[in-house]
Design an enzyme around this catalytic site. Structure first.
Site, PDB file in Angstrom:
ATOM      1  N   VAL A 155       0.849  -1.201   0.000  1.00 15.27           N
ATOM      2  CA  VAL A 155       0.000   0.000   0.000  1.00 15.27           C
ATOM      3  C   VAL A 155       0.878   1.243   0.000  1.00 15.27           C
ATOM      4  CG1 VAL A 155      -1.892   1.194   1.163  1.00 15.27           C
ATOM      5  CG2 VAL A 155      -1.649  -1.272   1.417  1.00 15.27           C
ATOM      6  N   SER A 199       0.423   8.026  -3.283  1.00 16.39           N
ATOM      7  CA  SER A 199      -0.375   7.159  -4.162  1.00 16.39           C
ATOM      8  C   SER A 199      -0.818   7.927  -5.392  1.00 16.39           C
ATOM      9  CB  SER A 199      -1.620   6.666  -3.435  1.00 16.39           C
ATOM     10  OG  SER A 199      -2.516   6.085  -4.370  1.00 16.39           O
ATOM     11  N   HIS A 226      -3.257   7.226  -7.063  1.00 13.92           N
ATOM     12  CA  HIS A 226      -4.721   7.287  -7.051  1.00 13.92           C
ATOM     13  C   HIS A 226      -5.193   8.715  -6.752  1.00 13.92           C
ATOM     14  CE1 HIS A 226      -6.279   3.165  -7.566  1.00 13.92           C
ATOM     15  NE2 HIS A 226      -5.129   2.778  -7.054  1.00 13.92           N
ATOM     16  N   ASP A 284      -7.917   0.931 -10.301  1.00 14.66           N
ATOM     17  CA  ASP A 284      -7.841  -0.519 -10.213  1.00 14.66           C
ATOM     18  C   ASP A 284      -9.073  -1.078 -10.917  1.00 14.66           C
ATOM     19  OD1 ASP A 284      -5.676  -0.052  -8.572  1.00 14.66           O
ATOM     20  OD2 ASP A 284      -6.857  -0.231  -6.740  1.00 14.66           O
ATOM     21  N   GLU A 301       1.239  -5.444  -9.650  1.00 12.65           N
ATOM     22  CA  GLU A 301      -0.202  -5.237  -9.449  1.00 12.65           C
ATOM     23  C   GLU A 301      -0.930  -5.382 -10.784  1.00 12.65           C
ATOM     24  OE1 GLU A 301      -1.381  -1.668  -7.444  1.00 12.65           O
ATOM     25  OE2 GLU A 301      -0.359  -2.220  -5.599  1.00 12.65           O
ATOM     26  N   HIS A 307      -3.835  -2.654 -11.492  1.00 17.07           N
ATOM     27  CA  HIS A 307      -3.660  -1.204 -11.430  1.00 17.07           C
ATOM     28  C   HIS A 307      -3.166  -0.644 -12.770  1.00 17.07           C
ATOM     29  CE1 HIS A 307      -2.515   2.554  -9.080  1.00 17.07           C
ATOM     30  NE2 HIS A 307      -1.869   2.718 -10.228  1.00 17.07           N
TER      31      HIS A 307
HETATM   32 ZN    ZN Z   1      -4.281   0.917  -7.467  1.00 13.83          ZN
END
Ligand code: ZN
Length: 195
Positions: free
Chosen positions: A98, A104, A106, A113, A162, A165
């Site tokens: 994380v 991040s 995001h 995601d 990931e 993502h």
């Molecule tokens: Zn992500």
């Protein structure tokens, strides 16, 4: 904001940064990552959503139903996620899987995601062997997206692979990175050297 912006543990965003032109995505599903409000649907920047809808349409032609499962996260929201994971799984796990608040991507509204439909259920635990992932890996770049944390770049991104993502960088850059097999960190290194 530049679409090639690099956000990671070394390149932080301002705590209060909120992207302009966020739009609510219509994924017919609730955001899986709702720690606060289960009715909240994921948001991304408008140009990202437009490109995603094209990608989604093309995926559907191939028999794959994909949705945005988690999009924009405020630094506060990322902090909630971070704290929950630290509490549940410990700090070492959190550091591997994380991003701490403000590191991040995001928070840029350019990353998301995905989840895909399997037996009437949306699966957010995307695996590298899933045919949806294998298709996205070879086709997402045509719509301006990159697989942001590939398996063979873990030692550069510092983030575990990931398969769920994806990140919008625009078609020109996504095509270049796909063809050169480069991740965003490598691209920025190269860009700095050229300046
Ligand atoms: Zn992500």
């Amino acid at each position: 904001m530049e679409y090639d912006i690099l956000v990671n543990k070394e390149h932080l965003l301002n705590k209060d940064y909120v992207p302009e032109n966020l739009v609510i995505t219509d994924n017919n599903e609730n955001n899986f990552h709702h720690y606060k409000d289960p009715t909240l649907k994921p948001m991304v920047v408008d140009i990202v959503y437009k490109a995603f809808l094209e990608l989604q349409k093309e995926a559907l032609k191939n028999g794959y139903v994909i949705i945005i499962d988690s999009g924009y996260r405020s630094s506060y929201y990322q902090e909630v996620i971070w704290n929950n994971i630290v509490k549940e799984k410990g700090i070492e796990y959190a550091q591997k899987y994380v991003m701490p608040p403000t590191s991040s991507e995001h928070q840029t509204g350019l990353a998301f995601d995905i989840a895909y439909l399997y037996n009437d259920t949306f699966i957010d635990d995307v695996k590298s062997t899933d045919k949806e992932f294998l298709w996205l890996k070879e086709n997402a770049y045509k719509f301006g997206f990159i697989l942001r944390y590939p398996l063979d770049k873990e030692y550069i991104t510092g983030i575990n692979f990931e398969p769920w993502h994806f990140r919008y960088v625009g078609v020109e850059l996504s095509t270049y990175l796909y063809q050169e097999n480069m991740c965003l960190e490598e691209y920025h290194l190269l860009k700095r050297k050229k300046l």
